[in-house]
Design a protein around this motif. Structure first.
Motif, PDB file in Angstrom:
ATOM      1  N   LYS A 332      31.572  42.500  34.725  1.00 34.16           N
ATOM      2  CA  LYS A 332      30.857  42.234  35.980  1.00 34.16           C
ATOM      3  C   LYS A 332      31.327  40.907  36.573  1.00 34.16           C
ATOM      4  O   LYS A 332      31.571  40.804  37.775  1.00 34.16           O
ATOM      5  CB  LYS A 332      29.352  42.209  35.716  1.00 34.16           C
ATOM      6  CG  LYS A 332      28.507  41.998  36.956  1.00 34.16           C
ATOM      7  CD  LYS A 332      27.019  42.029  36.615  1.00 34.16           C
ATOM      8  CE  LYS A 332      26.167  41.814  37.856  1.00 34.16           C
ATOM      9  NZ  LYS A 332      24.709  41.810  37.523  1.00 34.16           N
ATOM     10  N   PHE A 335      34.919  41.352  38.089  1.00 37.85           N
ATOM     11  CA  PHE A 335      34.929  41.987  39.411  1.00 37.85           C
ATOM     12  C   PHE A 335      34.498  41.008  40.505  1.00 37.85           C
ATOM     13  O   PHE A 335      35.017  41.034  41.618  1.00 37.85           O
ATOM     14  CB  PHE A 335      34.023  43.221  39.422  1.00 37.85           C
ATOM     15  CG  PHE A 335      34.612  44.406  38.737  1.00 37.85           C
ATOM     16  CD1 PHE A 335      35.900  44.815  38.990  1.00 37.85           C
ATOM     17  CD2 PHE A 335      33.869  45.137  37.815  1.00 37.85           C
ATOM     18  CE1 PHE A 335      36.458  45.914  38.357  1.00 37.85           C
ATOM     19  CE2 PHE A 335      34.403  46.236  37.172  1.00 37.85           C
ATOM     20  CZ  PHE A 335      35.710  46.624  37.431  1.00 37.85           C
ATOM     21  N   HIS A 336      33.565  40.147  40.180  1.00 38.24           N
ATOM     22  CA  HIS A 336      33.089  39.171  41.166  1.00 38.24           C
ATOM     23  C   HIS A 336      34.138  38.089  41.406  1.00 38.24           C
ATOM     24  O   HIS A 336      34.453  37.752  42.552  1.00 38.24           O
ATOM     25  CB  HIS A 336      31.783  38.540  40.682  1.00 38.24           C
ATOM     26  CG  HIS A 336      31.297  37.429  41.564  1.00 38.24           C
ATOM     27  ND1 HIS A 336      30.740  37.664  42.813  1.00 38.24           N
ATOM     28  CD2 HIS A 336      31.286  36.072  41.382  1.00 38.24           C
ATOM     29  CE1 HIS A 336      30.410  36.507  43.362  1.00 38.24           C
ATOM     30  NE2 HIS A 336      30.724  35.528  42.524  1.00 38.24           N
ATOM     31  N   GLU A 339      37.685  39.574  42.938  1.00 43.16           N
ATOM     32  CA  GLU A 339      37.456  40.654  43.911  1.00 43.16           C
ATOM     33  C   GLU A 339      38.646  40.869  44.838  1.00 43.16           C
ATOM     34  O   GLU A 339      39.010  42.002  45.162  1.00 43.16           O
ATOM     35  CB  GLU A 339      36.204  40.335  44.740  1.00 43.16           C
ATOM     36  CG  GLU A 339      35.884  41.368  45.796  1.00 43.16           C
ATOM     37  CD  GLU A 339      34.661  40.984  46.628  1.00 43.16           C
ATOM     38  OE1 GLU A 339      34.265  41.791  47.485  1.00 43.16           O
ATOM     39  OE2 GLU A 339      34.117  39.876  46.413  1.00 43.16           O
ATOM     40  N   ASN A 340      39.281  39.788  45.268  1.00 42.31           N
ATOM     41  CA  ASN A 340      40.352  39.895  46.261  1.00 42.31           C
ATOM     42  C   ASN A 340      41.752  39.817  45.654  1.00 42.31           C
ATOM     43  O   ASN A 340      42.734  39.609  46.363  1.00 42.31           O
ATOM     44  CB  ASN A 340      40.192  38.793  47.313  1.00 42.31           C
ATOM     45  CG  ASN A 340      38.932  38.972  48.134  1.00 42.31           C
ATOM     46  OD1 ASN A 340      38.635  40.079  48.571  1.00 42.31           O
ATOM     47  ND2 ASN A 340      38.175  37.900  48.318  1.00 42.31           N
TER      48      ASN A 340
END
Length: 471
Positions: A332, A335-336, A339-340
């Motif tokens: 988690k 992914f945060h 993200e880019n």
């Protein structure tokens, strides 16, 4: 004054540009000074007006001169600099680069960081590359950006392989494809909470992992290793550490395997201290006299293990590809945080390795390597058998290296120097210790991945001659 060298291969407009630029930087042409018109300068230099306009256009594009309506070009304001004609960039680079000492010619490099070229599965790689090019073209993937996790095709096939060979339990969404172990560790350093910036590490341990932690301002604390692996009882019971970095299946560099009891103790410690275990499973596929030990991750029931793997040992370091399996909690955060991001691993290589696994060629290749490396290890043992009382080969039939321990007093640097004089490069163990004084000076690190079987007798004969004082 502009002087043109018409025998020079450099275009005339670039010669004009360079000389005017130098005069502006040196203050010969002052700020606001009007430059000679293009028609006039062309007549003075005996060149076409287009040549001068090209030079002026380049100077204007870079901001050295400014076009003024009705006037022409004037010199812009720039700091006064002395422009050296002695290639200042190269001179500064030469000064910054470390001084290379001339070393004797190396006939045999006993490293574990690379392999003899004949071990790379060239024929299968070429075949799979052609197949994968067609697959990518048909899927229109060859010209698209890649997902930060890596290609699903590889992650699915890798998961199937790891479940079968290492007993790993996870979902393909937990797998992140990286450019190798150091990038994996670099990512992980950014996922741990700011208040817990300490990592516990085996002593001795993998020095390149320690370098990654240090470069990310992570505090490293050492934990001793004995004949059964990391000494779990020496881990702090209440800790601000975010993780333990460990090599349980084949401790690097001692080669020992973490016992079953300590594996469960380590998992219990991680659970009680809300910490993670970074399991570096760097060469667990290479066991010559028994089946591979199941991964620590396979018995983790509390999502505490971060599983780290690589393709460098089985294929080639130049492939530059590894992977990590993240527990849900860290996934988690990944992914945060990323993200880019896009994957930095070449798409085609990911497909080729996935295809090798899917077709069973990767399994066959690993079996071949096990056979080759076992024979090389046994040949070294045979060649050194008659000095067994004075030299001990420390290894348990795993990996691509062994430690060589001298019975008497010896110094690593002297042993290495003497071997180099005979054309053999061996390596110190000192680099694997944070506490250098704790490292035994009579121990060396020798790999056998980059030496062919038929060269081992000559290599050992050279080492015998180099070390006759000690053996």
């Amino acid at each position: 004054m502009i002087i043109l060298d018409r025998k020079n291969n450099e275009p005339l407009y670039m010669q004009i540009y360079a000389q005017i630029k130098e005069e502006i930087l040196n203050g010969i042409i002052k700020e606001g000074q009007v430059l000679t018109g293009s028609r006039g300068l062309a007549g003075i230099l005996g060149v076409s007006r287009n040549t001068v306009n090209s030079a002026y256009g380049q100077l204007a594009a870079e901001g050295y001169i400014i076009p003024q309506k009705g006037i022409g070009y004037t010199a812009a304001k720039v700091p006064e600099l002395t422009v050296s004609r002695e290639r200042p960039v190269q001179a500064r680079l030469k000064q910054a680069m470390p001084v290379e000492r001339k070393q004797p010619d190396i006939l045999y490099d006993l490293t574990n960081s690379s392999q003899t070229s004949d071990l790379f599965p060239k024929r299968f790689w070429k075949r799979c590359t052609l197949e994968c090019l067609d697959m990518l073209e048909n899927e229109a993937r060859i010209s698209s950006c890649q997902d930060k996790q890596g290609e699903l095709y590889l992650r699915k096939n890798l998961l199937s392989y790891l479940q079968r060979i290492r007993g790993v339990s996870c979902d393909e969404d937990q797998i992140i494809i990286t450019c190798g172990i150091q990038q994996s560790l670099d990512y992980l350093c950014r996922l741990f909470p700011p208040g817990r910036q300490t990592i516990l590490m085996e002593e001795p341990g993998f020095h390149k992992a320690a370098a990654v932690f240090s470069n990310n301002n992570i505090n490293v604390q050492k934990v001793p290793v004995d004949e059964h692996g990391i000494v779990v009882s020496k881990l702090p019971r209440v800790s601000d550490a975010c993780a333990v970095y460990s090599t349980p299946s084949h401790q690097f560099p001692t080669g020992v395997t973490l016992t079953a009891g300590r594996r469960y103790e380590l998992l219990e410690w991680a659970q009680k201290n809300d910490a993670f275990i970074m399991e570096d499973d760097f060469d667990s596929e290479f066991r010559y006299y028994s089946k591979p030990i199941p991964a620590l991750q396979s018995i983790d029931r509390d999502d505490r293990v971060i599983y780290l793997g690589t393709f460098s040992k089985a294929l080639s370091p130049s492939v530059r590809m590894g992977y990590m399996i993240l527990p849900p909690k860290l996934l988690k955060a990944y992914f945060h945080r990323f993200e880019n991001y896009n994957s930095t691993v070449p798409l085609l290589n990911q497909y080729v390795i996935a295809r090798l696994i899917e077709t069973g060629q990767y399994d066959r290749h690993v079996r071949r390597l096990n056979h080759v490396f076992r024979r090389r290890l046994e040949r070294f043992s045979e060649e050194l058998a008659d000095v067994k009382g004075r030299i001990e080969i420390s290894g348990n039939g795993t990996g691509q290296y062994f430690l060589l321990k001298f019975a008497g007093q010896a110094d690593q640097n002297e042993l290495i120097r003497k071997a180099l004089e005979r054309g053999v490069k061996v390596y110190p163990t000192m680099q694997f210790w944070q506490e250098k004084a704790a490292c035994r000076p009579n121990t060396l690190f020798l790999g056998f991945a980059k030496i062919s079987l038929e060269d081992i007798p000559d290599c050992v004969e050279r080492l015998r001659a180099a070390w006759k004082e000690w053996i």
